[in-house]
Design a protein around this motif. Structure first.
Motif, PDB file in Angstrom:
ATOM      1  N   THR A  48      -2.312  -2.842  -1.804  1.00  0.00           N
ATOM      2  CA  THR A  48      -2.099  -2.352  -0.498  1.00  0.00           C
ATOM      3  C   THR A  48      -2.343  -3.713   0.540  1.00  0.00           C
ATOM      4  OG1 THR A  48      -4.682  -2.267  -0.889  1.00  0.00           O
ATOM      5  CG2 THR A  48      -3.567  -0.291  -1.543  1.00  0.00           C
TER       6      THR A  48
ATOM      7  N   LEU B 250       0.049  -3.091   3.774  1.00  0.00           N
ATOM      8  CA  LEU B 250      -0.410  -1.873   4.715  1.00  0.00           C
ATOM      9  C   LEU B 250      -1.730  -2.415   4.875  1.00  0.00           C
ATOM     10  CD1 LEU B 250      -0.022   0.932   5.286  1.00  0.00           C
ATOM     11  CD2 LEU B 250      -0.775   1.343   3.311  1.00  0.00           C
ATOM     12  N   THR B 251      -2.762  -2.691   4.380  1.00  0.00           N
ATOM     13  CA  THR B 251      -4.200  -3.070   5.508  1.00  0.00           C
ATOM     14  C   THR B 251      -4.010  -3.883   6.281  1.00  0.00           C
ATOM     15  OG1 THR B 251      -4.881  -4.612   3.722  1.00  0.00           O
ATOM     16  CG2 THR B 251      -5.541  -2.288   3.181  1.00  0.00           C
TER      17      THR B 251
ATOM     18  N   ILE C 247      -8.310  -1.078  -3.721  1.00  0.00           N
ATOM     19  CA  ILE C 247      -7.580  -1.032  -1.887  1.00  0.00           C
ATOM     20  C   ILE C 247      -8.593  -1.106  -0.838  1.00  0.00           C
ATOM     21  CG2 ILE C 247      -8.211   0.725  -0.911  1.00  0.00           C
ATOM     22  CD1 ILE C 247      -6.329   2.084  -2.880  1.00  0.00           C
TER      23      ILE C 247
ATOM     24  N   SER D 256      -9.259  -5.080  -0.141  1.00  0.00           N
ATOM     25  CA  SER D 256      -7.765  -5.926   0.836  1.00  0.00           C
ATOM     26  C   SER D 256      -8.255  -5.188   1.899  1.00  0.00           C
ATOM     27  CB  SER D 256      -6.179  -4.979   0.096  1.00  0.00           C
ATOM     28  OG  SER D 256      -5.859  -5.146   0.933  1.00  0.00           O
TER      29      SER D 256
END
Length: 100
Positions: free
Chosen positions: A16, A19-20, A65, A68
């Protein structure tokens, strides 16, 4: 089994990070940090009550997640707050993380 759960945290982070980072730029740092805190709360409550190993693995992925998202929100926010001493700001994040 514990080693796999620890690895799941790292896997969640690796999956992730990209994406983060995009979410942090699009929605801002504060919302991402707040969502990360909620996800970490879910992990901290869920992991001790996991009835199966698979469920614990899912909670460990959530922790990754969350880590991150927290990294994607805190590091840029601190470097924007302290542009002259971005290195010190980075160390500050690590120090407070260690305290936590």
């Amino acid at each position: 089994g514990i080693s796999y759960l620890i690895a799941a945290i790292g896997i969640g982070r690796l999956l992730t990070y990209g994406l983060t980072g995009v979410l942090s730029d699009k929605f801002g740092r504060k919302p991402l940090i707040m969502v990360s805190s909620v996800i970490m709360g879910v992990f901290l409550i869920g992991i001790p009550f996991s009835p199966t190993y698979e469920m614990a693995f899912v909670f460990a992925l959530l922790a990754g997640i969350s880590n991150s998202a927290m990294d994607a929100g805190t590091y840029p926010a601190l470097t924007e707050m302290f542009p002259e001493s971005a290195g010190s700001a980075s160390v500050m994040v690590k120090a407070f993380g260690s305290l936590g």
